[in-house]
Design a protein around this motif. Structure first.
Motif, PDB file in Angstrom:
ATOM      1  N   VAL A  59       0.829  -1.352   0.049  1.00 58.57           N
ATOM      2  CA  VAL A  59       0.142   0.179   0.063  1.00 58.57           C
ATOM      3  C   VAL A  59       0.896   1.086   0.055  1.00 58.57           C
ATOM      4  O   VAL A  59       0.132   2.329  -0.018  1.00 58.57           O
ATOM      5  CB  VAL A  59      -0.821  -0.123   1.103  1.00 58.57           C
ATOM      6  N   GLY A  60       2.240   1.057   0.058  1.00 61.18           N
ATOM      7  CA  GLY A  60       2.993   2.311  -0.052  1.00 61.18           C
ATOM      8  C   GLY A  60       3.155   2.954   1.047  1.00 61.18           C
ATOM      9  O   GLY A  60       3.572   4.265   1.145  1.00 61.18           O
ATOM     10  N   SER A  61       3.277   2.582   2.420  1.00 56.10           N
ATOM     11  CA  SER A  61       3.203   3.081   3.802  1.00 56.10           C
ATOM     12  C   SER A  61       4.637   2.961   4.262  1.00 56.10           C
ATOM     13  O   SER A  61       4.996   2.082   5.020  1.00 56.10           O
ATOM     14  CB  SER A  61       2.222   2.912   4.665  1.00 56.10           C
ATOM     15  N   THR A  62       5.606   3.991   3.770  1.00 55.03           N
ATOM     16  CA  THR A  62       7.019   3.706   4.429  1.00 55.03           C
ATOM     17  C   THR A  62       6.837   3.743   6.181  1.00 55.03           C
ATOM     18  O   THR A  62       7.878   3.177   6.624  1.00 55.03           O
ATOM     19  CB  THR A  62       7.765   5.083   3.827  1.00 55.03           C
ATOM     20  N   VAL A  63       6.202   4.610   6.604  1.00 59.03           N
ATOM     21  CA  VAL A  63       6.128   4.560   8.118  1.00 59.03           C
ATOM     22  C   VAL A  63       5.769   3.209   8.582  1.00 59.03           C
ATOM     23  O   VAL A  63       6.490   2.671   9.695  1.00 59.03           O
ATOM     24  CB  VAL A  63       4.784   5.427   8.562  1.00 59.03           C
ATOM     25  N   PHE A  64       4.837   2.499   7.945  1.00 57.28           N
ATOM     26  CA  PHE A  64       4.390   1.253   8.722  1.00 57.28           C
ATOM     27  C   PHE A  64       5.438   0.281   8.238  1.00 57.28           C
ATOM     28  O   PHE A  64       5.769  -0.846   8.942  1.00 57.28           O
ATOM     29  CB  PHE A  64       2.936   0.950   8.097  1.00 57.28           C
ATOM     30  N   VAL A  65       6.109   0.471   6.934  1.00 53.94           N
ATOM     31  CA  VAL A  65       7.194  -0.684   6.771  1.00 53.94           C
ATOM     32  C   VAL A  65       8.295  -0.473   7.609  1.00 53.94           C
ATOM     33  O   VAL A  65       8.875  -1.555   8.408  1.00 53.94           O
ATOM     34  CB  VAL A  65       7.767  -0.301   5.340  1.00 53.94           C
ATOM     35  N   VAL A  66       8.749   0.576   8.070  1.00 52.05           N
ATOM     36  CA  VAL A  66       9.751   0.946   9.164  1.00 52.05           C
ATOM     37  C   VAL A  66       9.361   0.408  10.617  1.00 52.05           C
ATOM     38  O   VAL A  66      10.013  -0.377  11.066  1.00 52.05           O
ATOM     39  CB  VAL A  66      10.362   2.325   9.110  1.00 52.05           C
TER      40      VAL A  66
END
Length: 89
Positions: A59-66
């Protein structure tokens, strides 16, 4: 709320969550008994983190990937420390 402000809120939540998990790992590592530390908690946390990392990337969520990568790292760290303590006893 702008995208930058929204991300800042997410990063703040990440900092609080990781600080909380790090404190818990430290507490478990220094506790007299490791019997209360459930292997299944770590297995479940690691599995959920891997799935959330994949979802967040899709879904393209950098915050949640990190965030979920850091949560995975805390689960692995906690499990390794608990296993080392069990072996010593």
């Amino acid at each position: 709320m702008s995208a930058g402000s929204t991300d800042l809120l997410g990063w703040a939540a990440t900092a609080v969550l990781i600080a909380t998990l790090a404190r818990q790992i430290h507490k478990q590592h220094t506790a007299e008994s490791v019997e209360a530390v459930s292997t299944w908690l770590f297995v479940g946390q690691m599995t959920a983190s891997v799935l959330f990392i994949a979802y967040s990337a899709l879904v393209g969520s950098t915050v949640f990937v990190v965030t979920n990568t850091l949560i995975l790292a805390t689960a692995v760290t906690g499990q390794v420390l608990a296993m080392r303590r069990r072996r010593r006893r």
